[in-house]
Scaffold this motif. Structure first.
Motif, short mmCIF file in Angstrom:
data_model
loop_
_atom_site.label_atom_id
_atom_site.label_comp_id
_atom_site.label_asym_id
_atom_site.label_seq_id
_atom_site.Cartn_x
_atom_site.Cartn_y
_atom_site.Cartn_z
N TYR A 80 81.11 20.33 34.60
CA TYR A 80 79.88 19.67 35.03
C TYR A 80 78.60 20.31 34.51
CZ TYR A 80 83.14 17.62 38.27
OH TYR A 80 84.21 16.98 38.79
N PRO A 90 77.00 15.18 40.63
CA PRO A 90 76.87 14.64 41.98
C PRO A 90 76.82 15.75 43.02
CG PRO A 90 78.68 13.59 40.78
CD PRO A 90 78.21 14.74 39.97
N ASN A 91 76.10 15.51 44.10
CA ASN A 91 75.93 16.53 45.14
C ASN A 91 77.23 16.89 45.84
OD1 ASN A 91 73.23 16.97 44.74
ND2 ASN A 91 72.62 15.36 46.17
N ASN A 92 78.17 15.94 45.94
CA ASN A 92 79.41 16.26 46.62
C ASN A 92 80.25 17.27 45.83
OD1 ASN A 92 80.00 14.43 44.63
ND2 ASN A 92 81.42 13.24 45.85
N TYR A 93 80.09 17.33 44.51
CA TYR A 93 80.79 18.35 43.74
C TYR A 93 80.20 19.73 43.98
CZ TYR A 93 83.26 14.70 41.31
OH TYR A 93 84.05 13.64 41.03
N TYR A 94 78.87 19.80 44.08
CA TYR A 94 78.26 21.08 44.46
C TYR A 94 78.81 21.56 45.80
CZ TYR A 94 74.47 21.10 41.00
OH TYR A 94 73.75 21.17 39.86
N PHE A 95 78.87 20.64 46.74
CA PHE A 95 79.34 20.99 48.07
C PHE A 95 80.79 21.48 48.04
CE2 PHE A 95 81.44 19.72 52.03
CZ PHE A 95 80.74 20.53 52.92
N LEU A 96 81.67 20.76 47.34
CA LEU A 96 83.08 21.13 47.31
C LEU A 96 83.32 22.47 46.63
CD1 LEU A 96 84.93 17.78 46.59
CD2 LEU A 96 84.99 19.14 48.65
N TYR A 97 82.64 22.69 45.53
CA TYR A 97 82.84 23.97 44.84
C TYR A 97 82.29 25.13 45.65
CZ TYR A 97 84.72 21.99 40.59
OH TYR A 97 85.53 21.37 39.70
#
Length: 121
Positions: A80, A90-97
Motif C-alpha cells: 500500500y 483505505p482507512n480500514n487497512y491502516y486500522f487492521l495493520y
C-alpha cells in the motif's frame, strides 16, 4: 478478593487472553500470506505461513511476534504505502495493520499464554 474488579471471578482466566490473541493474529498473518501468494513478492508468503503457524502453536512466541511486526510493516509498505500516490490507502487497512502490530506487541510483552510450547512454567 479484588474489591475494584467488577467480575473478580474472571481473573482466573487471565492466561487465556494471550492464547486468544495468539490465535487471532496467527490466522490473520496466515490469511495475509494466502492473499500474497500470487504477488511479485510471493516468496514472502512462506514466512507468513511459518510464523503464523508458530504463533498459533505458541512456539517461540516472542520471536514470532518480532518477526510478525516486521512482516506486517514490510507487507504494508510493499502493498500500500509505496503506491499511495496513485491509489490512496483505505482507512480500514491502516486500522487492521496497526491493530495487528498492537496485538503482536502485547504478545511480545505478556508471553504466549495458555496452551503454548514456550510456557514459562
Amino acid at each position: 478478593m479484588h474489591p475494584l474488579n467488577t467480575f473478580p471471578a474472571l481473573l482466573d482466566f487471565i492466561r487465556i487472553a494471550p492464547f486468544i490473541l495468539r490465535l487471532i493474529i496467527g490466522v490473520f498473518i496466515i490469511a495475509l500470506g494466502l492473499s500474497r501468494k500470487n504477488k511479485d513478492y510471493s516468496w514472502l508468503s512462506y514466512f507468513y505461513f511459518i510464523f503464523g503457524a508458530a504463533l498459533i502453536a505458541g512456539f517461540y512466541t516472542q520471536i514470532s511476534s518480532i518477526v510478525g511486526i516486521v512482516l506486517l510493516k514490510a507487507d504494508f509498505y510493499l502493498e500500500y504505502w509505496k503506491n499511495r500516490k496513485t491509489t490512496p490507502v483505505p482507512n480500514n487497512y491502516y486500522f487492521l495493520y496497526w491493530l495487528g502490530v498492537i496485538i503482536l506487541i502485547s504478545l511480545l510483552l505478556t508471553g504466549a499464554g495458555q496452551f503454548a510450547f514456550d510456557m514459562p512454567f
